[in-house]
Each structure stands twice: as C-alpha cells, then as structure tokens.
Motif scaffolding. Structure first.
Motif, short mmCIF file in Angstrom:
data_model
loop_
_atom_site.label_atom_id
_atom_site.label_comp_id
_atom_site.label_asym_id
_atom_site.label_seq_id
_atom_site.Cartn_x
_atom_site.Cartn_y
_atom_site.Cartn_z
N ALA A 81 -1.66 10.73 5.40
CA ALA A 81 -0.05 10.66 5.60
C ALA A 81 0.60 11.60 4.34
O ALA A 81 1.65 12.27 4.88
CB ALA A 81 0.32 9.04 5.07
N PHE A 82 -0.09 11.72 3.21
CA PHE A 82 0.51 12.70 2.43
C PHE A 82 0.26 14.05 2.79
O PHE A 82 0.69 15.08 2.42
CB PHE A 82 0.08 12.37 0.92
N SER A 266 9.34 9.65 7.28
CA SER A 266 8.17 10.66 7.48
C SER A 266 6.87 9.79 7.48
O SER A 266 5.87 10.23 7.91
CB SER A 266 8.24 11.66 6.38
N LEU A 267 6.85 8.68 6.83
CA LEU A 267 5.91 7.72 6.53
C LEU A 267 5.47 6.80 7.63
O LEU A 267 4.78 5.79 7.67
CB LEU A 267 5.77 7.45 5.17
N HIS A 268 6.61 6.38 8.41
CA HIS A 268 6.74 4.99 9.06
C HIS A 268 5.49 4.84 9.94
O HIS A 268 5.04 3.67 10.03
CB HIS A 268 8.14 5.08 9.99
N LEU A 269 5.23 5.88 10.52
CA LEU A 269 3.58 5.51 11.57
C LEU A 269 2.66 5.29 10.60
O LEU A 269 1.79 4.40 11.02
CB LEU A 269 3.55 6.60 12.30
N SER A 270 2.54 5.89 9.54
CA SER A 270 1.39 5.67 8.64
C SER A 270 1.35 4.42 8.20
O SER A 270 0.28 3.72 7.78
CB SER A 270 1.17 6.85 7.52
N LEU A 271 2.50 4.11 7.49
CA LEU A 271 2.91 2.75 7.04
C LEU A 271 2.59 1.62 7.92
O LEU A 271 2.06 0.55 7.62
CB LEU A 271 4.05 2.52 6.10
N VAL A 277 -3.79 -2.52 9.29
CA VAL A 277 -4.89 -2.77 8.77
C VAL A 277 -5.26 -3.40 7.50
O VAL A 277 -6.39 -4.13 7.22
CB VAL A 277 -5.60 -1.22 8.34
N ALA A 278 -4.27 -3.44 6.50
CA ALA A 278 -4.33 -4.21 5.44
C ALA A 278 -4.36 -5.74 5.47
O ALA A 278 -5.05 -6.39 5.03
CB ALA A 278 -3.05 -3.88 4.56
N PHE A 367 10.01 0.62 8.86
CA PHE A 367 9.01 1.50 9.51
C PHE A 367 8.34 0.97 10.99
O PHE A 367 8.14 -0.49 10.88
CB PHE A 367 7.72 1.92 8.49
N GLY A 368 8.40 1.78 11.99
CA GLY A 368 7.71 1.30 13.22
C GLY A 368 8.74 0.49 13.93
O GLY A 368 8.51 -0.01 14.98
N GLY A 369 10.05 0.42 13.47
CA GLY A 369 11.13 0.01 13.96
C GLY A 369 10.87 -1.63 13.89
O GLY A 369 11.57 -2.47 14.66
N VAL A 370 10.00 -2.19 13.35
CA VAL A 370 9.56 -3.80 13.39
C VAL A 370 9.57 -4.35 11.87
O VAL A 370 10.26 -5.29 11.61
CB VAL A 370 8.10 -3.94 13.86
N PHE A 371 8.78 -3.71 11.00
CA PHE A 371 8.71 -4.08 9.47
C PHE A 371 9.74 -3.54 8.76
O PHE A 371 10.28 -2.44 8.55
CB PHE A 371 7.58 -3.67 8.93
#
Length: 397
Positions: A81-82, A266-271, A277-278, A367-371
C-alpha cells in the motif's frame, strides 16, 4: 516556523528508511532495498503455505498454517500500500503539512500544532519501546545466540521443544532442515523484523497525519472563538476582521478534512483487504489458542497470543484515529454553537448559520464504501471475530 520532518517525523524517517519507503532520491540501491524487502515478505506467504503440501492435511494443521500465513499477508498488504501509493501517502502529505505550518502566524496556533506534534513524539516513543520488546520476544535466533539459556529458561522449555514448535512452520521436506535450522530461523527473523517495522512505520505515519489533521481542527475552533470575541465596538473594520477570521477558520477546517480523506482514499482498497484478513487471522488464532490450551503447549499458545495482541492493538489504534478525527470535527461545530454568535452583525450570523448547517454532516474516515473507522466499528470487528471463533470451535467439538 515548524520543521515538520525534523521535529515530528524523525523516528518515522528512520523506520521508513530501514525498509526503503522514505521520500528521498530513488537510487538503484533504494529500489533494490524495496524489492528485497517486498520479496522476502511475499516469499514468506508461499513458504508458510508450502507446509500444507508437505505435511498431513488436517484441519488443525490448516489452522496453524493460515494463522501465521495471514500475518505475513498483512505485512505484504501494508508494505504494498505504501510502495504503490508512495507519492500520495508519504511524499506529498509531508510537503503539504510543511506548507500548512509555514502559513501559521498566530503564536497560539503554532503552540497548538507543536502540542499535537509533542503528542505524536510521545506516542511514537511508547510504540517504539513496545516494538523493541516484541522483537526481543519474537526473535528466538537472536535470543538463543546472544543469551543461550535466557529464552528457554524464561519460558520453561528445552531447546528440543523449541525446535519441535519451529518444525511446525517449516516444510517437512525442506532440504536438511535440521542442519539448516539456523538459516531458516534467520530467514524468519528477517520476515519478523521487516514485517514488524512495516507495521510500526506505516501505522505511526498514519497516526501522525491524523494527529496533525486534529491539530488543524483545533486551530479552526480557536479561530472561530477569536473571531466572535471581537464584539466590543462593532464597526466596519472589526466586522471585516470577524468575517475574515471565520473564513480562515473555514479554510483550515476544509484543509484538515481534505488532507485526511485524500490519504485514506489512496489506501481504501488496501485497508479494506487488511481488515478482512485481520478479522480472519484473529479468528484463527483465537481458535488455535483454545485448541492448544487443551494440550498444555505453553510456547505454541504464547506464540498465537502475541499475534492476537498485535492485531488487537493495531486495529484499535486504526479505529481510534478515525474516532478522534470525528470527535475533533464535532468540537469545531460545538464551538460554533457555544460562541455568542447572537451579538455578531447580521452578515456574520448568516455565515455562522451556514456553519451550523454544515455541522449536521458527520466527517468519517471510510474505506471500501463500507467500513467507517470508529471505536464502534472496532467493537463490531471484535464481536465478529469472537462469533466466528465460537462457530468454528463448536463445529469441531
């Protein structure tokens, strides 16, 4: 003037330099460093999943393999992501923060920003101490080579028992794995060092960005109070000063919201992938701890507990950052409610009415439009993980 990089991001610079993600001249050596770090993290996933092929396929072994393999997957997600969004997440925000701080002329506003910077340094110090302690615990090679007996005595295990635990995470048909155990341990130590540094560096950078955004929102509240307090001898000159002060408050408020939302966009898909996964990883490690507890294998259980604590802390501070930004934004509009706006001229009152209407819309990091990052969302994640763990455990029983 506040030097952002030297005053607030000194430790961040060292950590990101260690894994090749600090904004500097992108020399071939730095690019090689990034490729090497990323390659080690990616290879760790394949190495761990290889144990599924080379050993007897059982449900418990699948749980063990994925409970560790998903941790390596989280390392890869954050590093990628970074690396992929290097300019938008690391380079450009630092330049923008420096530009914002250079525009601050009021002494009280500079004090506010320095106060939030000191909070960042204090939190960074505590996180760094915890990081060092974790490395001392999680790096058996270093512990056994520097302090041969301390590690095993402290955990009440023998070296043979430690080797037995490590063999669970080494493919069965690995070439001469007994003689090359130290090499494998060094490889795992490299994974843990790079992965833990990635977690710490990326998490601290995001925390520092949002802390600075909270500082900007605090400055917005200060500017509103300062503008409305000019109510004695209302004349055209003072009215213009009040109007200008509120506009400056609106400007830095918009800057803070734009600054934080662009970074997380910029990070929403990665997060989004990281949270999924977490949660799965947390569920599997909870199951592993409960299952191992029946066999009284303390060292293996301790290993999974460390993973659970790490995920718990990381998710908590992610959501805490989002909650703090929301609370600071609400404080801005609470300030608008509480000031004596009714003594201001009519034109100022209309502007304040506009601010009050804007305050009805919450500012959230999603992010992801959900969380939506908040403490409520953190509680939901813990509840979901516990529910999944209960279901899996009851099905196995």
């Amino acid at each position: 003037m506040i030097s952002i990089k030297n005053r607030h991001f000194n430790v961040h610079r060292i950590l990101l330099l260690a894994i090749g993600l600090w904004p500097c001249q992108r020399s071939r050596l730095v690019q090689f460093q990034m490729i090497l770090c990323f390659g080690i993290l990616v290879s760790s996933i394949g190495f761990q999943l290889l144990t599924l092929i080379t050993t007897e396929f059982t449900f418990d072994h699948v749980i063990n393999a994925f409970s560790v393999g998903l941790v390596f997957t989280m390392y890869v997600i954050m590093y990628n992501a970074f690396w992929y969004n290097f300019t938008e997440i690391v380079e450009r925000p630092l330049e923008e923060l420096q530009h914002i701080c250079n525009e601050l002329k009021d002494k009280e506003e500079i004090v506010i920003m320095k106060k939030y910077g000191d909070n960042i340094k204090r939190f960074t110090f505590y996180a760094l101490v915890l990081y060092i302690c974790d490395l001392i615990i999680l790096l058996p090679t270093i512990s056994l080579s520097i302090m041969p007996n301390t590690f095993t005595v402290a955990l009440h295990i023998s070296e043979s028992e430690l080797r037995h635990i490590l063999y669970k995470y080494i493919p069965k048909y690995f070439v001469d794995r007994k003689n090359y155990l130290c090499v494998v341990l060094l490889y795992f130590d490299a994974i843990v060092c790079i992965g833990a540094t990635t977690f710490l560096a990326t998490g601290l950078m995001l925390f520092a960005y949002l802390k600075h955004a909270c500082g900007m929102l605090r400055i917005a509240s200060y500017r509103i109070k300062k503008a409305i307090n000019i109510r004695n001898n209302i004349c055209p000159k003072n009215e213009a000063i009040m109007y200008k002060g509120i506009i400056y408050a609106i400007h830095i408020h918009r800057t803070a919201i734009k600054f934080s939302t662009i970074i997380f966009f910029s990070l929403h898909l990665s997060l989004f992938a990281f949270v999924i996964v977490a949660v799965i990883c947390l569920t599997l490690n909870l199951y592993a701890v409960a299952k191992i507890a029946l066999h009284e294998n303390s060292i293996d259980q301790f290993f999974h507990i460390i993973i659970i604590i790490g995920i718990f802390v990381y998710l908590f501070f992610f959501n805490y950052m989002g909650q703090e930004l929301t609370d600071h934004n609400n404080d801005v509009f609470l300030t608008v409610y509480n000031v004596q706006w009714y003594v201001a001229p009519l034109r100022i009152q209309k502007l304040i009415l506009f601010l009050l209407q804007r305050g009805n819309k919450n500012v959230n990091l999603n992010f992801g439009g959900v969380f939506i990052l908040s403490l409520e969302f953190f509680a939901s994640l813990m509840k979901v993980s516990t529910s999944y763990f209960t279901v899996i455990y009851s099905m196995q029983d």
